[in-house]
Design a protein around this motif. Structure first.
Motif, PDB file in Angstrom:
ATOM      1  N   LEU A   1       8.871   2.804  55.213  1.00 24.22           N
ATOM      2  CA  LEU A   1       7.823   3.808  55.368  1.00 24.22           C
ATOM      3  C   LEU A   1       7.892   4.468  56.742  1.00 24.22           C
ATOM      4  CD1 LEU A   1       4.689   2.156  53.711  1.00 24.22           C
ATOM      5  CD2 LEU A   1       6.250   3.837  52.729  1.00 24.22           C
TER       6      LEU A   1
ATOM      7  N   GLU B   1       0.444   0.224  54.019  1.00 22.29           N
ATOM      8  CA  GLU B   1       0.453   1.245  52.964  1.00 22.29           C
ATOM      9  C   GLU B   1      -0.592   2.343  53.202  1.00 22.29           C
ATOM     10  OE1 GLU B   1       2.274  -2.457  51.245  1.00 22.29           O
ATOM     11  OE2 GLU B   1       0.444  -2.025  52.389  1.00 22.29           O
TER      12      GLU B   1
ATOM     13  N   PHE C   1       0.156   5.081  55.918  1.00 22.07           N
ATOM     14  CA  PHE C   1       1.168   6.046  55.476  1.00 22.07           C
ATOM     15  C   PHE C   1       0.553   7.069  54.527  1.00 22.07           C
ATOM     16  CE2 PHE C   1       4.326   7.683  52.551  1.00 22.07           C
ATOM     17  CZ  PHE C   1       5.394   7.998  53.366  1.00 22.07           C
TER      18      PHE C   1
ATOM     19  N   ALA D   1       4.371  -1.594  49.687  1.00 21.41           N
ATOM     20  CA  ALA D   1       5.590  -1.068  50.309  1.00 21.41           C
ATOM     21  C   ALA D   1       6.816  -1.881  49.951  1.00 21.41           C
ATOM     22  CB  ALA D   1       5.420  -1.028  51.828  1.00 21.41           C
TER      23      ALA D   1
ATOM     24  N   VAL E   1       4.770   3.278  47.378  1.00 25.87           N
ATOM     25  CA  VAL E   1       3.832   3.931  48.288  1.00 25.87           C
ATOM     26  C   VAL E   1       4.075   5.434  48.304  1.00 25.87           C
ATOM     27  CG1 VAL E   1       2.929   4.020  50.640  1.00 25.87           C
ATOM     28  CG2 VAL E   1       3.702   1.847  49.680  1.00 25.87           C
ATOM     29  N   GLU E   2       5.333   5.833  48.368  1.00 23.98           N
ATOM     30  CA  GLU E   2       5.647   7.260  48.296  1.00 23.98           C
ATOM     31  C   GLU E   2       5.218   7.838  46.950  1.00 23.98           C
ATOM     32  OE1 GLU E   2       9.029   8.935  51.023  1.00 23.98           O
ATOM     33  OE2 GLU E   2       9.923   7.647  49.487  1.00 23.98           O
TER      34      GLU E   2
END
Length: 394
Positions: free
Chosen positions: A49, A298, A301, A245, A270-271
């Motif tokens: 991340l 997490e 981000f 993550a 997470v993305e």
């Protein structure tokens, strides 16, 4: 001994040298590049991340396109299959204090039926629109699925607050017995099922297309953030005890197809969850599973992604350090006010005289009472039967 293929290949590369590594990995075969379970260590997940923090909204939009493209390619869903034209099955209406329940099934692909329960406010006012909410469930309790008490309480309480709620089965759970849960392409079919569940919900009279939410725990959390990433009709998302993550989901329905990795390309959940931005999202996490780091790893981000849209107030995290991996009462108490705020639900309808949330008016029914298919309502004759038949259709 379980071998992590990624680490095995990296080690082999040190021995063989870079020139030989590509031919060596080719020799292992052309199987999909899967990121299963704890594919990253916690440290690797955090580092990933940190290395992928976008500097601008333009950079994030470019990254988003790449993530969505690989999800669709990996799921074999560049084009969603046409929706069957059959009429949904709805029966056995039951009325309780402030809400009703009906048993529902409809086709998602020819011969496969999504099964669930539809919860509605007891008295729908003519001319008024209501929020719609999809509720998914996790992997524990295979014989129960959506029948579990925690799911019934969540759905009934949301209906009492003024929402039209549809809770549906994962493959192989509850009523959904046309195939087992771990078919190779369960991720593809469950995503199709979720899309068709959203279609069903939004086609109901009086459902407000601009107030659609989705929430689920564990594997249901995965379904929530994946569908929210792919389908902008979901306006509010609450993935519970799942966004991590380092952990990618240990089941075929989460990580059994190559949505996270392709060659040099890599992402994590997470993305993917961040693709919900800038729509409202609540992350519910606990101290007993892979979401234990959410407040420090997490959530920062994801909040940064929201800040790129200047919408950081629309993402929240409720971390329950002493809670376990479920959709227990503490998590539901975090859910209700968030959905009330963003979907226009009425919290006063579920409060007792002390001003506390009272779920006791939610009647817990037996599995048999909630089942769609029974002697009086048999599964349609065109239903696919068995893993091979379902896989062939997919």
């Amino acid at each position: 001994m379980k071998i992590n293929r990624r680490h095995f290949i990296q080690s082999a590369g040190l021995i063989l040298g870079a020139a030989s590594l590509s031919s060596f990995t080719w020799a292992l075969g052309d199987e999909p590049e899967l990121c299963r379970g704890g594919y990253f260590t916690e440290a690797e997940g955090k580092a990933f991340l940190e290395q992928h923090i976008p500097a601008s909204l333009k950079a994030w939009n470019k990254r988003s396109e790449q993530i969505i493209k690989q999800i669709k390619v990996g799921m074999e869903l560049n084009k969603m299959p046409a929706a069957p034209k059959s009429t949904p099955i709805i029966h056995s209406r039951k009325e309780y204090n402030g809400y009703t329940i009906e048993n529902v099934a409809f086709e998602s692909i020819p011969g496969f039926y999504v099964t669930g329960n539809l919860y509605r406010p007891a008295e729908l006012v003519s001319g008024k629109s209501y929020p719609g909410i999809l509720c998914t469930h996790g992997h524990d309790g295979a014989a129960e699925g959506r029948f579990r008490e925690q799911t019934q309480r969540r759905c009934a309480t949301l209906a009492r607050m003024g929402a039209i709620v549809f809770a549906y089965d994962m493959l192989g759970y509850g009523d959904s017995q046309q195939c087992t849960h771990n078919i190779k392409k369960s991720l593809k079919l469950q995503t199709i099922n979720g899309t068709r569940a959203l279609d069903f919900l939004m086609n109901l009279p009086q459902v407000d297309a601009e107030r659609i939410g989705m929430t689920g725990e564990s594997g249901g959390g995965t379904q929530t953030f994946l569908l929210a990433a792919l389908d902008k009709r979901i306006k509010v998302a609450v993935p519970c005890v799942m966004v991590s993550a380092h952990f990618f989901g240990g089941c075929n329905c989460e990580s059994g197809m190559p949505i996270h990795k392709k060659g040099e390309y890599q992402t994590n959940n997470v993305e993917i969850a961040s693709l919900t931005a800038p729509r409202p999202m609540l992350l519910i996490s606990d101290g007993a599973d892979w979401t234990k780091n959410t407040p420090n790893v997490e959530y920062p981000f994801i909040k940064h992604i929201y800040s790129l849209f200047q919408k950081e107030t629309l993402v929240e995290n409720v971390h329950l350090a002493k809670d376990v991996h479920d959709y227990g009462v503490n998590k539901r108490l975090a859910l209700y006010p968030f959905l009330a705020k963003h979907l226009g639900l009425d919290m006063s309808l579920i409060l007792n005289k002390k001003g506390e949330v009272d779920e006791n008016k939610s009647v817990i029914l037996t599995n048999q009472e909630l089942r769609v298919f029974n002697a009086q309502h048999p599964i349609p004759s065109n239903a696919l039967r068995g893993d091979d038949a379902v896989m062939a259709m997919l």
